[in-house]
Each structure stands twice: as structure tokens, then as C-alpha cells.
Scaffold this motif. Structure first.
Motif, PDB file in Angstrom:
ATOM      1  N   GLU A 192      44.809  24.732  22.852  1.00 41.86           N
ATOM      2  CA  GLU A 192      43.379  24.876  22.589  1.00 41.86           C
ATOM      3  C   GLU A 192      42.610  23.668  23.128  1.00 41.86           C
ATOM      4  OE1 GLU A 192      43.565  25.423  18.351  1.00 41.86           O
ATOM      5  OE2 GLU A 192      43.685  27.618  18.533  1.00 41.86           O
ATOM      6  N   ASP A 193      43.186  22.463  22.976  1.00 39.11           N
ATOM      7  CA  ASP A 193      42.555  21.265  23.542  1.00 39.11           C
ATOM      8  C   ASP A 193      42.464  21.356  25.064  1.00 39.11           C
ATOM      9  OD1 ASP A 193      42.324  20.226  20.997  1.00 39.11           O
ATOM     10  OD2 ASP A 193      44.042  18.864  21.195  1.00 39.11           O
ATOM     11  N   VAL A 194      43.567  21.792  25.686  1.00 39.24           N
ATOM     12  CA  VAL A 194      43.593  21.956  27.144  1.00 39.24           C
ATOM     13  C   VAL A 194      42.514  22.947  27.570  1.00 39.24           C
ATOM     14  CG1 VAL A 194      44.934  22.950  29.057  1.00 39.24           C
ATOM     15  CG2 VAL A 194      45.999  21.300  27.508  1.00 39.24           C
ATOM     16  N   LEU A 195      42.415  24.055  26.846  1.00 40.71           N
ATOM     17  CA  LEU A 195      41.428  25.080  27.168  1.00 40.71           C
ATOM     18  C   LEU A 195      40.008  24.501  27.141  1.00 40.71           C
ATOM     19  CD1 LEU A 195      40.822  28.157  27.603  1.00 40.71           C
ATOM     20  CD2 LEU A 195      40.489  28.253  25.126  1.00 40.71           C
ATOM     21  N   GLN A 196      39.677  23.780  26.077  1.00 37.69           N
ATOM     22  CA  GLN A 196      38.332  23.213  25.960  1.00 37.69           C
ATOM     23  C   GLN A 196      38.048  22.225  27.092  1.00 37.69           C
ATOM     24  OE1 GLN A 196      36.199  24.577  23.848  1.00 37.69           O
ATOM     25  NE2 GLN A 196      37.901  25.852  23.201  1.00 37.69           N
ATOM     26  N   GLU A 197      39.023  21.358  27.366  1.00 44.43           N
ATOM     27  CA  GLU A 197      38.845  20.374  28.436  1.00 44.43           C
ATOM     28  C   GLU A 197      38.724  21.050  29.798  1.00 44.43           C
ATOM     29  OE1 GLU A 197      42.158  17.737  27.957  1.00 44.43           O
ATOM     30  OE2 GLU A 197      41.412  16.984  26.031  1.00 44.43           O
ATOM     31  N   ALA A 198      39.502  22.110  30.006  1.00 49.76           N
ATOM     32  CA  ALA A 198      39.453  22.825  31.283  1.00 49.76           C
ATOM     33  C   ALA A 198      38.087  23.488  31.485  1.00 49.76           C
ATOM     34  CB  ALA A 198      40.568  23.869  31.354  1.00 49.76           C
ATOM     35  N   PHE A 199      37.554  24.102  30.435  1.00 50.83           N
ATOM     36  CA  PHE A 199      36.221  24.708  30.565  1.00 50.83           C
ATOM     37  C   PHE A 199      35.152  23.648  30.785  1.00 50.83           C
ATOM     38  CE2 PHE A 199      37.831  28.830  29.141  1.00 50.83           C
ATOM     39  CZ  PHE A 199      37.056  29.685  29.929  1.00 50.83           C
ATOM     40  N   LEU A 200      35.262  22.521  30.100  1.00 48.35           N
ATOM     41  CA  LEU A 200      34.297  21.436  30.341  1.00 48.35           C
ATOM     42  C   LEU A 200      34.371  20.982  31.797  1.00 48.35           C
ATOM     43  CD1 LEU A 200      34.611  19.263  27.109  1.00 48.35           C
ATOM     44  CD2 LEU A 200      32.618  20.593  27.868  1.00 48.35           C
ATOM     45  N   ASP A 201      35.598  20.798  32.295  1.00 49.04           N
ATOM     46  CA  ASP A 201      35.775  20.429  33.708  1.00 49.04           C
ATOM     47  C   ASP A 201      35.141  21.470  34.623  1.00 49.04           C
ATOM     48  OD1 ASP A 201      37.172  18.149  33.088  1.00 49.04           O
ATOM     49  OD2 ASP A 201      39.133  18.912  33.749  1.00 49.04           O
ATOM     50  N   ALA A 202      35.446  22.731  34.346  1.00 44.44           N
ATOM     51  CA  ALA A 202      34.957  23.813  35.211  1.00 44.44           C
ATOM     52  C   ALA A 202      33.434  23.846  35.217  1.00 44.44           C
ATOM     53  CB  ALA A 202      35.528  25.148  34.747  1.00 44.44           C
ATOM     54  N   PHE A 203      32.826  23.784  34.044  1.00 48.16           N
ATOM     55  CA  PHE A 203      31.369  23.856  33.993  1.00 48.16           C
ATOM     56  C   PHE A 203      30.730  22.617  34.621  1.00 48.16           C
ATOM     57  CE2 PHE A 203      31.910  26.871  30.210  1.00 48.16           C
ATOM     58  CZ  PHE A 203      31.805  27.990  31.018  1.00 48.16           C
ATOM     59  N   ASN A 204      31.359  21.462  34.454  1.00 48.68           N
ATOM     60  CA  ASN A 204      30.825  20.241  35.064  1.00 48.68           C
ATOM     61  C   ASN A 204      30.997  20.235  36.583  1.00 48.68           C
ATOM     62  OD1 ASN A 204      29.902  19.066  32.684  1.00 48.68           O
ATOM     63  ND2 ASN A 204      31.873  18.100  32.265  1.00 48.68           N
ATOM     64  N   LYS A 205      32.013  20.928  37.081  1.00 49.82           N
ATOM     65  CA  LYS A 205      32.287  20.948  38.524  1.00 49.82           C
ATOM     66  C   LYS A 205      31.857  22.250  39.185  1.00 49.82           C
ATOM     67  CE  LYS A 205      36.281  17.935  37.967  1.00 49.82           C
ATOM     68  NZ  LYS A 205      37.741  17.850  38.008  1.00 49.82           N
ATOM     69  N   LEU A 206      31.142  23.080  38.446  1.00 49.76           N
ATOM     70  CA  LEU A 206      30.770  24.396  38.960  1.00 49.76           C
ATOM     71  C   LEU A 206      29.956  24.308  40.251  1.00 49.76           C
ATOM     72  CD1 LEU A 206      31.371  27.246  38.107  1.00 49.76           C
ATOM     73  CD2 LEU A 206      29.223  27.284  36.859  1.00 49.76           C
ATOM     74  N   LYS A 207      29.178  23.246  40.393  1.00 51.81           N
ATOM     75  CA  LYS A 207      28.393  23.088  41.630  1.00 51.81           C
ATOM     76  C   LYS A 207      29.304  22.961  42.847  1.00 51.81           C
ATOM     77  CE  LYS A 207      27.924  18.088  41.022  1.00 51.81           C
ATOM     78  NZ  LYS A 207      29.040  18.007  40.115  1.00 51.81           N
ATOM     79  N   ASP A 208      30.559  22.520  42.627  1.00 53.42           N
ATOM     80  CA  ASP A 208      31.521  22.371  43.728  1.00 53.42           C
ATOM     81  C   ASP A 208      32.285  23.664  44.025  1.00 53.42           C
ATOM     82  OD1 ASP A 208      30.837  19.674  43.848  1.00 53.42           O
ATOM     83  OD2 ASP A 208      32.396  19.123  42.408  1.00 53.42           O
ATOM     84  N   PHE A 209      32.173  24.666  43.132  1.00 52.18           N
ATOM     85  CA  PHE A 209      32.877  25.934  43.322  1.00 52.18           C
ATOM     86  C   PHE A 209      32.206  26.707  44.447  1.00 52.18           C
ATOM     87  CE2 PHE A 209      33.404  30.492  41.981  1.00 52.18           C
ATOM     88  CZ  PHE A 209      34.724  30.597  42.364  1.00 52.18           C
ATOM     89  N   ARG A 210      32.954  26.985  45.503  1.00 50.55           N
ATOM     90  CA  ARG A 210      32.390  27.582  46.719  1.00 50.55           C
ATOM     91  C   ARG A 210      32.850  29.021  46.977  1.00 50.55           C
ATOM     92  NH1 ARG A 210      29.200  23.761  46.759  1.00 50.55           N
ATOM     93  NH2 ARG A 210      29.618  21.758  47.667  1.00 50.55           N
TER      94      ARG A 210
END
Length: 186
Positions: free
Chosen positions: A50-68
């Protein structure tokens, strides 16, 4: 020419990039269960998953501008979850033993006869995998459940392809011991 993948959640990703909290919540709702399962299969502990999941979503949302859109959002997110899970295991001081030489054993596979038997055996193996040491569980989860090949696993874990294969074969042997101990394998 760069490949671009359009997936069914493309519009949600665009809305997230524009700052929509509703779209972020919807992406979380759509992907959280599957990504929690990925993390759990790797780390073997629901709290840590669950911790990994939360951190992964935070990473994804913070890096979403880099998602191409070079892949689908789901595959991109899964890679983040896998990397976060591996980092957690490394923090636990996961040690994968390098093997010298090419001495690999072939362990024959038996094919189950019907779908119910297949599902039953898969459930038994997943349960037994929880008892494996971290290194064995990690390699076998990436190989069996996440669909990575040994070359990809080697790259992800910074180990040789041969080490990945060896860890997998050892995990397979250990799983057989666990299952035999439960009387589930003859």
C-alpha cells in the motif's frame, strides 16, 4: 518516427496534465487495485504494498508532464510500481547471488488438465510464493506474474540474465519443496 500509443484513458491523462483532481481520482480508481496487486506480489507485505502504491501514484502524478504516450498510461504506471517495489526490497538489503558459469538445470513442467485445476494450482503457487525469500519471490513474480523475460529482469535489477534464470530456478525448486510439504505436489 516516435511511436505514440492511444489508450482508453488518454482523455483522463490529458485532464490530469491540466490539473484536474477529478481525473486524477478517476485514474487512481481505475488502476489502484491492479497496481496494488503488482506491488504485493513483489514485496509480499500488504502494508508495504500500500505504501508503494501511494508513492508510485505520487510519482506518476508529479511526473505526468513527462508522460509522452510512448506506451499506455497503465504500462507506464506499472513500471513505476515495479521500480518502487524493487527499491523497497533493496532497502531491506535484498541480495541476489551472482552465479558463475552456465550450469542451469532444466526442471520439467507438468501441464494441468482443465481450467479449474489450472486456477487451483495458480492459487496454491501464489500462496506458496509468499513464503519465498525476497530475491526468489521478486524474480519469480516479475517472470511468472508480470511477464518480464530474464533479460528484462536482469536490466531492472542490475543483475545478469544468468543470475535471473538461476534465481528463478531456485525459486521454482523452493516452491516445489513448500508445496510438497503441504502435500499439494506428488
Amino acid at each position: 518516427m516516435e511511436a505514440i500509443f492511444i489508450d482508453k484513458h488518454y482523455s483522463l491523462v490529458l485532464e490530469c496534465k491540466q490539473g484536474s483532481k477529478k481525473a486524477s481520482y478517476e485514474l487512481y480508481r481505475l488502476y489502484s487495485k491492479a497496481m496494488l496487486n503488482v506491488a504485493f506480489r513483489i514485496v509480499g507485505n500488504i502494508g508495504e504494498a500500500e505504501d508503494v502504491l501511494q508513492e508510485a501514484f505520487l510519482d506518476a502524478f508529479n511526473k505526468l508532464k513527462d508522460f509522452r504516450q510512448e506506451t499506455t498510461f497503465g504500462l507506464w504506471l506499472k513500471q513505476i510500481v515495479v521500480n518502487r517495489s524493487i527499491n523497497l526490497l533493496r532497502k531491506r538489503k535484498l541480495e541476489l547471488i551472482e552465479i558463475e558459469g552456465d550450469h542451469l538445470e532444466n526442471i520439467p513442467d507438468e501441464e494441468p488438465e482443465d481450467e479449474d485445476d489450472v486456477q487451483y494450482q495458480v492459487a496454491l503457487v501464489k500462496e506458496a510464493m509468499k513464503q519465498l525469500p525476497d530475491g526468489y519471490r521478486l524474480v519469480s513474480s516479475l517472470y511468472l506474474l508480470e511477464g518480464y523475460d530474464h533479460e528484462e529482469i536482469g536490466q531492472i535489477l542490475s543483475i545478469s540474465e544468468n543470475t535471473s534464470r538461476t534465481q528463478f530456478l531456485r525459486a521454482k525448486r523452493k516452491l516445489m519443496e513448500i508445496l510438497k510439504g503441504r502435500g499439494k505436489v506428488s
